[in-house]
Design an enzyme around this catalytic site. Structure first.
Site, PDB file in Angstrom:
ATOM      1  N   THR A 190       0.868  -1.179   0.000  1.00 43.46           N
ATOM      2  CA  THR A 190       0.000   0.000   0.000  1.00 43.46           C
ATOM      3  C   THR A 190       0.900   1.223   0.000  1.00 43.46           C
ATOM      4  O   THR A 190       1.479   1.585   1.029  1.00 43.46           O
ATOM      5  CB  THR A 190      -0.921   0.002   1.235  1.00 43.46           C
ATOM      6  OG1 THR A 190      -1.713  -1.186   1.234  1.00 43.46           O
ATOM      7  CG2 THR A 190      -1.847   1.215   1.212  1.00 43.46           C
ATOM      8  N   LYS A 237      -7.213   1.331  -3.097  1.00 43.14           N
ATOM      9  CA  LYS A 237      -6.819   0.834  -1.770  1.00 43.14           C
ATOM     10  C   LYS A 237      -6.745   1.974  -0.760  1.00 43.14           C
ATOM     11  O   LYS A 237      -7.193   1.828   0.387  1.00 43.14           O
ATOM     12  CB  LYS A 237      -5.471   0.116  -1.870  1.00 43.14           C
ATOM     13  CG  LYS A 237      -4.901  -0.360  -0.522  1.00 43.14           C
ATOM     14  CD  LYS A 237      -5.793  -1.399   0.124  1.00 43.14           C
ATOM     15  CE  LYS A 237      -5.257  -1.815   1.505  1.00 43.14           C
ATOM     16  NZ  LYS A 237      -4.011  -2.595   1.440  1.00 43.14           N
ATOM     17  N   LYS A 258      -0.113   5.016   8.747  1.00 43.42           N
ATOM     18  CA  LYS A 258       0.545   5.281   7.469  1.00 43.42           C
ATOM     19  C   LYS A 258      -0.480   5.364   6.337  1.00 43.42           C
ATOM     20  O   LYS A 258      -0.432   6.271   5.499  1.00 43.42           O
ATOM     21  CB  LYS A 258       1.578   4.186   7.189  1.00 43.42           C
ATOM     22  CG  LYS A 258       2.355   4.323   5.887  1.00 43.42           C
ATOM     23  CD  LYS A 258       1.758   3.497   4.754  1.00 43.42           C
ATOM     24  CE  LYS A 258       1.917   2.016   5.020  1.00 43.42           C
ATOM     25  NZ  LYS A 258       1.377   1.199   3.876  1.00 43.42           N
TER      26      LYS A 258
END
Length: 218
Positions: A16, A91, A161
């Protein structure tokens, strides 16, 4: 590592990361006649163990058959969603929404506890009532929060994150995202407090600290 790749190679990145990072890799590999696909995953440790990961695939659709046998081994489903970086974009949008939901659920449970509502009853109502508040995060995490179980399947530091990347993505798209901004701040507060290696639902600890009591055992 690109220098070791042969022309015609297909690479797949399950990380990701930002769309900009994916596009940079895509361009660098394309210059060497290597096709790069972004294939981020939906699912965490339990889905990985059971082979039920969902792969979101961005990049050249014609290259997808080359990696499909491997995706089928590792997961149950995959979907091609568009050109390079489209997988990462989706995502980040997904995980940004999940992060917002996790904070909203913590606030809802805290409100129940503070107002004298049995949170276990609230849990049953949301799960069984057919209302719009129901979701998989609620079903999978709300009871664990009330039990004080923050054993990780997806670490809080990783969701911090992802929330940061999701907010940056929204800003680059020109979308005001005040809910995501506040969510990011809440996650950063949780990370600074030392809860980074607990499950991402441990963002609840920030809400508990704000109301001065734990939700477990209430």
């Amino acid at each position: 590592m690109a220098s070791f790749g042969r022309p015609g190679l297909v690479t797949a990145d399950c990380s990701t990361v930002s769309p900009e990072a994916t596009l940079e890799v895509h361009r660098a590999l394309a210059a060497r006649s290597i096709t790069h696909l972004d294939t981020p995953m939906l699912g965490s440790q339990p889905q990985a163990v059971s082979g039920e990961i969902f792969f979101i695939v961005g990049g050249d659709r014609a290259a997808l058959p080359r990696i499909e046998p491997y995706l089928r081994i590792m997961g149950k489903l995959h979907l091609h969603v568009g050109p390079a970086a489209a997988g990462n974009r989706i995502k980040l949008i997904h995980n940004g929404l999940a992060a917002v939901v996790s904070v909203a659920v913590a606030e809802a449970l805290a409100t129940a506890v503070q107002a004298g509502v049995d949170p276990a009853v609230l849990y049953e109502v949301v799960c069984k009532g057919g209302g719009m508040a129901y979701g998989t995060y609620w079903e999978r995490r709300a009871k664990r929060v009330l039990d004080g179980d923050f054993s990780p399947t997806f670490w809080l530091q990783h969701m911090t994150k992802d929330a940061t990347l999701a907010l940056d993505h929204a800003r680059r798209a020109g979308v005001p995202a005040p809910l995501l901004e506040e969510t990011k701040r809440t996650y950063e507060e949780a990370l600074a407090a030392g809860w980074g290696q607990e499950d991402f639902s441990a963002v609840t600890h920030v809400i508990e600290r704000r109301i001065g009591r734990a939700l477990s055992g209430s």
